[in-house]
Design a protein around this motif. Structure first.
Motif, PDB file in Angstrom:
ATOM      1  N   GLN A  54       0.830  -1.210   0.000  1.00  0.00           N
ATOM      2  CA  GLN A  54       0.000   0.000   0.000  1.00  0.00           C
ATOM      3  C   GLN A  54       0.859   1.253   0.000  1.00  0.00           C
ATOM      4  O   GLN A  54       0.577   2.206  -0.726  1.00  0.00           O
ATOM      5  CB  GLN A  54      -0.879   0.020   1.252  1.00  0.00           C
ATOM      6  N   ALA A  55       1.893   1.260   0.818  1.00  0.00           N
ATOM      7  CA  ALA A  55       2.775   2.428   0.897  1.00  0.00           C
ATOM      8  C   ALA A  55       3.474   2.669  -0.439  1.00  0.00           C
ATOM      9  O   ALA A  55       3.574   3.813  -0.899  1.00  0.00           O
ATOM     10  CB  ALA A  55       3.806   2.244   2.007  1.00  0.00           C
ATOM     11  N   ALA A  56       3.953   1.607  -1.074  1.00  0.00           N
ATOM     12  CA  ALA A  56       4.611   1.752  -2.380  1.00  0.00           C
ATOM     13  C   ALA A  56       3.630   2.271  -3.422  1.00  0.00           C
ATOM     14  O   ALA A  56       3.958   3.165  -4.219  1.00  0.00           O
ATOM     15  CB  ALA A  56       5.199   0.416  -2.819  1.00  0.00           C
ATOM     16  N   TRP A  57       2.406   1.723  -3.426  1.00  0.00           N
ATOM     17  CA  TRP A  57       1.397   2.181  -4.373  1.00  0.00           C
ATOM     18  C   TRP A  57       1.064   3.650  -4.141  1.00  0.00           C
ATOM     19  O   TRP A  57       0.970   4.433  -5.076  1.00  0.00           O
ATOM     20  CB  TRP A  57       0.114   1.350  -4.233  1.00  0.00           C
ATOM     21  N   MET A  58       0.900   4.010  -2.878  1.00  0.00           N
ATOM     22  CA  MET A  58       0.535   5.383  -2.551  1.00  0.00           C
ATOM     23  C   MET A  58       1.624   6.364  -2.973  1.00  0.00           C
ATOM     24  O   MET A  58       1.345   7.413  -3.539  1.00  0.00           O
ATOM     25  CB  MET A  58       0.243   5.518  -1.060  1.00  0.00           C
ATOM     26  N   LEU A  59       2.869   6.016  -2.717  1.00  0.00           N
ATOM     27  CA  LEU A  59       3.972   6.880  -3.112  1.00  0.00           C
ATOM     28  C   LEU A  59       4.008   7.051  -4.626  1.00  0.00           C
ATOM     29  O   LEU A  59       4.101   8.172  -5.135  1.00  0.00           O
ATOM     30  CB  LEU A  59       5.302   6.316  -2.604  1.00  0.00           C
ATOM     31  N   ALA A  60       3.911   5.944  -5.357  1.00  0.00           N
ATOM     32  CA  ALA A  60       3.933   6.024  -6.823  1.00  0.00           C
ATOM     33  C   ALA A  60       2.729   6.806  -7.344  1.00  0.00           C
ATOM     34  O   ALA A  60       2.861   7.636  -8.247  1.00  0.00           O
ATOM     35  CB  ALA A  60       3.956   4.626  -7.418  1.00  0.00           C
ATOM     36  N   HIS A  61       1.564   6.557  -6.768  1.00  0.00           N
ATOM     37  CA  HIS A  61       0.341   7.237  -7.206  1.00  0.00           C
ATOM     38  C   HIS A  61       0.431   8.745  -6.962  1.00  0.00           C
ATOM     39  O   HIS A  61       0.089   9.539  -7.839  1.00  0.00           O
ATOM     40  CB  HIS A  61      -0.856   6.646  -6.463  1.00  0.00           C
ATOM     41  N   LEU A  62       0.878   9.136  -5.787  1.00  0.00           N
ATOM     42  CA  LEU A  62       0.962  10.557  -5.466  1.00  0.00           C
ATOM     43  C   LEU A  62       1.974  11.272  -6.348  1.00  0.00           C
ATOM     44  O   LEU A  62       1.708  12.365  -6.864  1.00  0.00           O
ATOM     45  CB  LEU A  62       1.318  10.755  -3.997  1.00  0.00           C
ATOM     46  N   VAL A  63       3.137  10.672  -6.530  1.00  0.00           N
ATOM     47  CA  VAL A  63       4.167  11.302  -7.350  1.00  0.00           C
ATOM     48  C   VAL A  63       3.697  11.401  -8.795  1.00  0.00           C
ATOM     49  O   VAL A  63       3.841  12.444  -9.441  1.00  0.00           O
ATOM     50  CB  VAL A  63       5.503  10.528  -7.240  1.00  0.00           C
ATOM     51  N   ARG A  64       3.126  10.322  -9.328  1.00  0.00           N
ATOM     52  CA  ARG A  64       2.663  10.325 -10.717  1.00  0.00           C
ATOM     53  C   ARG A  64       1.552  11.358 -10.917  1.00  0.00           C
ATOM     54  O   ARG A  64       1.526  12.086 -11.908  1.00  0.00           O
ATOM     55  CB  ARG A  64       2.180   8.926 -11.109  1.00  0.00           C
ATOM     56  N   THR A  65       0.635  11.470  -9.985  1.00  0.00           N
ATOM     57  CA  THR A  65      -0.456  12.433 -10.089  1.00  0.00           C
ATOM     58  C   THR A  65       0.081  13.862 -10.133  1.00  0.00           C
ATOM     59  O   THR A  65      -0.341  14.674 -10.959  1.00  0.00           O
ATOM     60  CB  THR A  65      -1.419  12.266  -8.899  1.00  0.00           C
ATOM     61  N   LYS A  66       1.033  14.170  -9.262  1.00  0.00           N
ATOM     62  CA  LYS A  66       1.617  15.512  -9.229  1.00  0.00           C
ATOM     63  C   LYS A  66       2.403  15.801 -10.508  1.00  0.00           C
ATOM     64  O   LYS A  66       2.317  16.890 -11.073  1.00  0.00           O
ATOM     65  CB  LYS A  66       2.521  15.671  -8.011  1.00  0.00           C
ATOM     66  N   LEU A  67       3.169  14.821 -10.936  1.00  0.00           N
ATOM     67  CA  LEU A  67       3.971  15.000 -12.139  1.00  0.00           C
ATOM     68  C   LEU A  67       3.090  15.214 -13.360  1.00  0.00           C
ATOM     69  O   LEU A  67       3.355  16.115 -14.171  1.00  0.00           O
ATOM     70  CB  LEU A  67       4.884  13.785 -12.348  1.00  0.00           C
ATOM     71  N   ASP A  68       2.057  14.419 -13.507  1.00  0.00           N
ATOM     72  CA  ASP A  68       1.168  14.560 -14.659  1.00  0.00           C
ATOM     73  C   ASP A  68       0.456  15.911 -14.664  1.00  0.00           C
ATOM     74  O   ASP A  68       0.328  16.552 -15.705  1.00  0.00           O
ATOM     75  CB  ASP A  68       0.140  13.425 -14.687  1.00  0.00           C
TER      76      ASP A  68
END
Length: 186
Positions: free
Chosen positions: A121-135
């Motif tokens: 969950q933590a790995a998914w959340m980190l990737a999701h948050l970073v990708r959302t901000k970057l996009d």
């Protein structure tokens, strides 16, 4: 390890009556009492604090209600399993022949499975948050006429190096657990 034996919580694949009897014998009366004290103090507070912190982090980071509730089920289950597991282990150590050894063993295995789920969950959340901000940043920069090249997850030093090699400006986002309005860019 205690007295040359692996403590029950550290046995990823669980344990049987023989192993719990050996642990109970090695710990002795005072060791079992000390072990019960661990379960009643930090064994009580750690899962509760961890679950509350995880709830807050997910509440701030996941905006879809159904997804947030689904994700909340993992830390809630973890807290329940850790609390119940501590009591079951204490009961099994107190009476290795008739105590709830299978239940305690199953709860230890469940604890390890839920720990892995929390890490995922933590790995998914980190990737999701970073990708959302970057996009979002890339869409805004492109809409204003900038050429955007995404080079992935990098350190600050790598950003400085890429800017020098390509003779171009660059930006990276901090990996923060704070709400989006408090995250930064370098």
């Amino acid at each position: 390890r205690a007295y040359g034996l692996t403590l029950p919580e550290l046995r990823i694949t669980g344990f049987d009556r023989e192993q719990i009897a050996a642990a109970a014998s090695a710990l002795g009366d005072q060791g079992r009492e000390d072990y019960r004290w661990v379960h009643r103090s930090s064994g009580l507070l750690m899962p509760l604090f961890m679950a509350l912190a995880w709830f807050a982090m997910l509440g701030q980071s996941v905006h879809t209600r159904a997804v947030r509730w689904a994700l909340w089920s993992v830390p809630l289950a973890f807290a329940v399993v850790v609390l119940a597991g501590g009591h079951a282990i204490d009961a099994a150590l107190a009476d290795p022949t008739d105590g709830p050894v299978a239940l305690a063993s199953g709860l230890v295995i469940a604890r390890w499975v839920l720990t892995a789920a929390l890490l995922a969950q933590a790995a998914w959340m980190l990737a999701h948050l970073v990708r959302t901000k970057l996009d979002a940043f890339a869409r805004g920069a492109t809409a204003r006429g900038a050429d955007v090249v995404k080079i992935g997850l990098i350190s600050t030093d790598e950003l400085y190096f890429a800017c020098g090699v390509f003779d171009a400006p660059g930006v990276t986002f901090t990996a923060s657990h704070n709400p989006a309005q408090y995250n930064g860019m370098k």
